[in-house]
Design an enzyme around this catalytic site. Structure first.
Site, mmCIF file in Angstrom:
data_model
loop_
_atom_site.group_PDB
_atom_site.id
_atom_site.type_symbol
_atom_site.label_atom_id
_atom_site.label_comp_id
_atom_site.label_asym_id
_atom_site.label_seq_id
_atom_site.Cartn_x
_atom_site.Cartn_y
_atom_site.Cartn_z
ATOM 1 N N GLU A 41 -1.679 16.586 21.442
ATOM 2 C CA GLU A 41 -0.570 16.171 22.302
ATOM 3 C C GLU A 41 0.732 16.070 21.501
ATOM 4 O O GLU A 41 0.751 15.553 20.375
ATOM 5 C CB GLU A 41 -0.907 14.802 22.909
ATOM 6 C CG GLU A 41 0.190 14.164 23.730
ATOM 7 C CD GLU A 41 -0.150 12.755 24.182
ATOM 8 O OE1 GLU A 41 0.546 12.240 25.076
ATOM 9 O OE2 GLU A 41 -1.113 12.151 23.644
ATOM 10 N N LYS A 113 1.249 15.602 31.954
ATOM 11 C CA LYS A 113 0.452 14.377 31.891
ATOM 12 C C LYS A 113 0.673 13.546 33.144
ATOM 13 O O LYS A 113 1.810 13.351 33.590
ATOM 14 C CB LYS A 113 0.855 13.593 30.632
ATOM 15 C CG LYS A 113 -0.032 12.425 30.277
ATOM 16 C CD LYS A 113 0.378 11.882 28.912
ATOM 17 C CE LYS A 113 -0.497 10.752 28.425
ATOM 18 N NZ LYS A 113 -0.117 10.311 27.048
ATOM 19 N N CYS A 149 -4.380 13.316 26.924
ATOM 20 C CA CYS A 149 -4.671 11.986 26.381
ATOM 21 C C CYS A 149 -5.101 10.969 27.431
ATOM 22 O O CYS A 149 -6.244 10.956 27.881
ATOM 23 C CB CYS A 149 -3.472 11.493 25.572
ATOM 24 S SG CYS A 149 -3.893 10.153 24.412
ATOM 25 N N SER A 186 -3.944 9.881 20.127
ATOM 26 C CA SER A 186 -4.564 8.588 20.388
ATOM 27 C C SER A 186 -4.645 7.802 19.093
ATOM 28 O O SER A 186 -5.412 8.148 18.195
ATOM 29 C CB SER A 186 -5.969 8.798 20.967
ATOM 30 O OG SER A 186 -6.614 7.568 21.189
ATOM 31 N N GLY A 302 -1.287 -12.240 -8.534
ATOM 32 C CA GLY A 302 -2.616 -12.618 -8.982
ATOM 33 C C GLY A 302 -3.524 -12.955 -7.826
ATOM 34 O O GLY A 302 -4.697 -13.250 -8.014
ATOM 35 N N ILE A 304 -5.229 -12.248 -3.770
ATOM 36 C CA ILE A 304 -6.039 -11.190 -3.182
ATOM 37 C C ILE A 304 -5.197 -10.191 -2.388
ATOM 38 O O ILE A 304 -5.458 -8.981 -2.415
ATOM 39 C CB ILE A 304 -7.147 -11.801 -2.294
ATOM 40 C CG1 ILE A 304 -8.184 -10.762 -1.922
ATOM 41 C CG2 ILE A 304 -6.561 -12.471 -1.053
ATOM 42 C CD1 ILE A 304 -9.108 -10.396 -3.052
ATOM 43 N N ASP A 305 -4.150 -10.663 -1.691
ATOM 44 C CA ASP A 305 -3.378 -9.768 -0.828
ATOM 45 C C ASP A 305 -2.593 -8.738 -1.634
ATOM 46 O O ASP A 305 -2.606 -7.548 -1.317
ATOM 47 C CB ASP A 305 -2.424 -10.574 0.056
ATOM 48 C CG ASP A 305 -3.161 -11.545 0.950
ATOM 49 O OD1 ASP A 305 -4.200 -11.160 1.501
ATOM 50 O OD2 ASP A 305 -2.712 -12.697 1.086
ATOM 51 N N SER A 306 -1.877 -9.193 -2.659
ATOM 52 C CA SER A 306 -1.107 -8.253 -3.461
ATOM 53 C C SER A 306 -2.029 -7.318 -4.238
ATOM 54 O O SER A 306 -1.703 -6.144 -4.430
ATOM 55 C CB SER A 306 -0.161 -9.001 -4.406
ATOM 56 O OG SER A 306 -0.868 -9.844 -5.288
ATOM 57 N N ASN A 382 10.711 -22.138 -1.004
ATOM 58 C CA ASN A 382 11.265 -20.891 -0.502
ATOM 59 C C ASN A 382 12.281 -20.281 -1.458
ATOM 60 O O ASN A 382 12.459 -19.057 -1.488
ATOM 61 C CB ASN A 382 11.896 -21.110 0.870
ATOM 62 C CG ASN A 382 10.851 -21.251 1.963
ATOM 63 O OD1 ASN A 382 9.693 -20.902 1.773
ATOM 64 N ND2 ASN A 382 11.257 -21.766 3.109
#
Length: 576
Positions: A41, A113, A149, A186, A302, A304-306, A382
């Site tokens: 598509e 469509k 689709c 899709s 240090g 887990i996410d980074s 912050n």
């Protein structure tokens, strides 16, 4: 008759490149003896083209591209491609989302469509007029139930509610067809490949007709397309399945039911999420343009996410194109710096250590007078996060690197992130991945590589923003297994706090507090970098809630009541 399934990776707006991809596969299909080649598509423009469709010059370029395809399609081959085409009537939207059949230098068939989705990430009725009739297209002697689709998604017989009144699948089948052909763009989310497969199989079983499904693959900004193109026979059985996450090609013979090419490796959910995110990063960088982003930049805490973000980037782009920066403050543990360095060594990426203590000290001195004393509490926390964001943005500006943000969905949901701090960047890799899934990704990365990539200490130590002494995420948030379940139900399944408490037995006050935090932090998410979508309800273009609102209701006794009792602004602004 041989039919080629051409699963390609178009780039939005790159009409020349997309046409080159189409013609390259068309010529291969002709050499392989195919009579028809099917493409996804809107493959001429890439999906979604969005407001490019409002530009007359772009639409003229689309017409020129279709003329080019008509002139260059190999002799003896019909190609089915997706493109926007003009609505020549004086009524309705100016365009149709069309499947176009090109053969012998001209357009020999066109189907528009019918079902135009306007939910979640989709906004097609903004641009396109729906088809007012369903027409069978005959190509090379085959009567094709050609559709686009969403047109196949209203055929679930077991569904208690149908979104649309029309059912193109039933209408096409009633006209007598030899084959269903669906061209799709899709997008992926967890569970989507299995859901698609069942809908296709059900259509085949119901009508006794085989089904060819060709989906796009690749990523365009937030959306990731998995491919997973396929053929099912008239009994609904899978005959052919193309790969996930990469361009693929196969030829299927309608007479013998034999197929050549295609194939995919089996994967569990976390493996699928991993591969989707890698593709999302790779295509964001590649499709932005040659030389725009030579490298990706990640702030390494240090945590887990980074670590997971960095590992995904290294796989997507190569270790030589990833730069990690650790930025210790007065509250950073030596272990966090060591874990960041170990991660960089394991990946073989460029690594720098830049202390933010001088910047934080300077802000303390600058703000001492207007604040009648040094910053404290969340304000001080912050400042540290924003000093890191400023440092990373300076490097990004100077070196031209793409800064990847590292916040996960759990944090983004409750506002456990800092505007203009750890939220700074161009692409949010994990913003649709819950914290528990991030841990699973880390383990998967290590297992997949057969060695330690993400340091074990990063996986096992308690998560902390390290913005005040002895800080832990658990000081502000419930355990992540509890938080993630609440968020899954509240954000993705739209359950009320009362329903969540009834279903889980979680503490009522905790559930209501988390719901308040989600709603109160919409203003942060509105300013966040675009995030890669892997769930059925991601933050971003598919989730639209007001920033300014108050939630009250009329109670059964006629009194006004707060939906979330004792609502108050949550002062959460931490970084990982």
């Amino acid at each position: 008759m041989k039919i080629a399934l051409c699963q390609i990776n178009p780039t939005v707006g790159d009409l020349a490149g997309n046409c080159a991809r189409i013609l390259g596969r068309a010529h291969r299909a002709a050499r392989d003896g195919a009579r028809i080649a099917v493409f996804p598509e809107l493959c001429v423009t890439g999906y979604p083209p969005m407001d490019l469709l409002d530009r007359p010059a772009f639409l003229q370029d689309v017409r020129d591209a279709l003329n080019h395809l008509m002139a260059e399609t190999p002799e003896g081959l019909a190609i089915i491609v997706g493109a926007p085409v003009e609505n020549t009537t004086p009524h309705g939207k100016r365009l149709f989302n069309a499947a176009i059949v090109i053969e012998r230098g001209r357009i020999v068939g066109q189907v528009s469509k019918t079902l135009l989705p306007t939910y979640d990430v989709f906004d097609e009725y903004r641009y396109f007029e729906p088809a007012d009739e369903r027409r069978v297209v005959e190509v090379a002697g085959l009567r094709l139930g050609l559709h686009v689709c969403e047109d196949m998604w209203n055929n679930e017989e077991q569904a208690p509610y149908h979104l649309y009144k029309a059912n193109p699948i039933d209408e096409l089948a009633a006209q007598g067809i030899d084959l269903f052909v669906n061209i799709s763009a899709s997008p992926y989310c967890v569970g989507k490949p299995e859901e698609r497969a069942e809908i296709i199989a059900e259509s085949c079983r119901e009508h006794g007709v085989p089904f060819v499904y060709v989906n796009t693959v690749g990523a365009n900004t937030e959306l990731i397309f998995d491919g997973d193109s396929r053929v099912h026979n008239e009994a609904g059985e899978e005959v052919l399945r193309l790969s996930l996450w990469r361009e693929d090609y196969a030829v299927w013979d309608t007479a013998t039911q034999e197929a050549s090419g295609g194939g995919r490796r089996d994967a569990d959910t976390i493996a699928e999420i991993h591969d989707a995110l890698v593709l999302g990063i790779r295509d964001y960088v590649r499709k932005t343009g040659e030389g725009v982003f030579e490298k990706a930049l990640i702030g390494l805490s240090g945590g887990i996410d980074s670590a997971v973000t960095c590992a995904l980037a290294a796989e997507a782009l190569g270790p030589d194109r990833v730069v990690g920066v650790t930025m210790p403050s007065a509250y950073s543990s030596g272990g966090s710096v060591d874990d960041s360095r170990d991660l960089a060594d394991n990946l073989g990426i460029e690594f720098h250590e830049v202390s933010i203590r001088p910047a934080v000290d300077a802000f303390h001195a600058m703000l001492n007078e207007p604040l009648a004393g040094p910053p404290s509490g969340v304000t001080e926390e912050n400042i540290q996060a924003r000093a890191r964001g400023l440092t990373l943005m300076a490097i990004s500006n100077a070196e031209g690197h793409l800064l990847l943000t590292t916040g996960n969905k759990s944090e983004m949901a409750v506002g456990y992130a800092t505007l203009y701090g750890d939220m700074s960047g161009g692409l949010a890799v994990l913003s649709d991945v819950f914290k528990e899934q991030v841990y699973a990704l880390a383990r998967h990365i290590n297992e997949r590589e057969g060695r330690e990539i993400v340091p074990e200490n990063t996986i096992t130590k308690p998560p902390s923003a390290e913005l005040r002494p002895d800080q832990k995420d658990s000081d502000s948030l419930p355990p992540y297994e509890v938080l993630d379940e609440i968020l899954l139900r509240y954000v993705e399944r739209h359950e009320s706090p009362q329903a969540i408490v009834a279903a889980t037995g979680f503490d009522r006050a905790t559930v209501e507090r988390i719901a308040r935090m989600v709603d109160r932090n919409e203003y942060k998410r509105r300013q966040a970098a675009p995030g890669l979508r892997i769930s059925s309800k991601a933050f971003g273009i598919g989730r639209r809630l007001p920033i300014v609102m108050q939630r009250t209701r009329i109670a059964p006794d006629g009194e006004t009541a707060d939906v979330a009792p004792e609502a108050q602004a949550e002062a959460v602004g931490h970084a990982e």
